[in-house]
Scaffold this motif. Structure first.
Motif, short mmCIF file in Angstrom:
data_model
loop_
_atom_site.label_atom_id
_atom_site.label_comp_id
_atom_site.label_asym_id
_atom_site.label_seq_id
_atom_site.Cartn_x
_atom_site.Cartn_y
_atom_site.Cartn_z
N ASN A 129 0.81 -1.22 0.00
CA ASN A 129 0.00 0.00 0.00
C ASN A 129 0.84 1.27 0.00
O ASN A 129 0.30 2.37 -0.02
CB ASN A 129 -1.00 0.00 1.16
N ASP B 83 -3.62 -4.36 -2.79
CA ASP B 83 -3.77 -3.14 -2.00
C ASP B 83 -2.72 -2.09 -2.37
O ASP B 83 -2.19 -1.38 -1.52
CB ASP B 83 -3.70 -3.43 -0.49
N CYS B 84 -2.45 -1.98 -3.67
CA CYS B 84 -1.58 -0.91 -4.16
C CYS B 84 -2.43 0.24 -4.68
O CYS B 84 -3.57 0.05 -5.11
CB CYS B 84 -0.72 -1.42 -5.32
N HIS C 115 -4.72 6.97 -1.75
CA HIS C 115 -4.99 5.55 -1.50
C HIS C 115 -4.83 5.21 -0.03
O HIS C 115 -5.62 4.45 0.53
CB HIS C 115 -4.03 4.70 -2.36
N ARG C 116 -3.83 5.78 0.62
CA ARG C 116 -3.54 5.42 2.00
C ARG C 116 -4.60 5.94 2.98
O ARG C 116 -4.74 5.41 4.08
CB ARG C 116 -2.15 5.94 2.40
#
Length: 225
Positions: free
Chosen positions: A164, A183-184, A222-223
């Protein structure tokens, strides 16, 4: 300045415009097998790993996918792609060379992550330049190729990062699914066919003008999801 911790690149259709060479090879294989390549079959093949691609092709043509027949078809493709990759120039996708140079100059770690087997990916690396990448991972080096997350998990592991923390750049739905399963963060730059929209997928028409700050923003967004 916002930066991604690492960028994981797909190869065929993302950095290299090599899908057109694969298209030629698989259409020749379909004819060799006595069938006709439809647009539906061809689109299903884009982004698929070698073993999955052969099964998709055989099922689409209504052929019995026996181990011997699949192995023979795989050998045909490897021989033909090797010939196409070594007797001509593999073209780049628009903006790809500048994007690699930009990230290299910024000292942002990069990995090449491809559903192509190692023996064929090496030809792509000859064109791309191995110095751009800290590591590379191919479909025959993990338990399952894309759309499973194995390739991206392995690339992140080799870079010493959590998935991630990485931004994946892909051109296909299959590759996008793999990145999401790992989960990238994901940037999609479609090549041959459209890629469906989905939550978390950021799209670009090309790599022209791509910046590290843009990729850093994708990673940050994304995080916090």
């Amino acid at each position: 300045m916002t930066r991604p911790d690492a960028v994981l690149w797909d190869m065929d259709g993302t950095l290299l415009d090599s899908e057109k060479l694969w298209d030629l090879a698989v259409r020749e294989l379909a004819a060799e097998l006595g069938g006709e390549m439809t647009d539906g079959i061809r689109h299903a093949l884009i982004g698929a790993s070698g073993p999955n691609a052969m099964r998709i092709l055989f099922n689409g043509l209504g052929l019995d996918p026996t181990p011997a027949a699949l192995a023979e078809a795989g050998g045909f493709i490897e021989h033909r792609i090797t010939d196409l990759f070594t007797t001509g120039v593999i073209p780049w996708r628009p903006g790809a060379q500048d994007a690699l140079a930009m990230l290299l100059a910024a000292d942002i770690p990069m990995a090449l992550v491809t559903n192509t087997k190692r023996s064929l990916a090496e030809f792509g690396l000859d064109t791309l330049g191995r110095h751009h990448f800290r590591t590379s991972v191919c479909a025959d080096e993990v338990p399952q190729g894309k759309p499973a997350p194995d390739l991206y998990h392995r690339a992140a592991e080799l870079l010493g990062l959590s998935p991630n923390r990485c931004v994946v750049i892909e051109d296909s739905h299959t590759g996008a699914q793999a990145a999401e399963a790992a989960d990238c963060a994901l940037l999609v730059v479609p090549c041959e066919i459209p890629v469906p929209d989905a939550p978390g997928r950021i799209f670009r028409d090309s790599l022209i003008g791509l910046t590290s700050a843009e990729l850093g923003g994708i990673a940050a967004a994304h995080r916090v999801r």
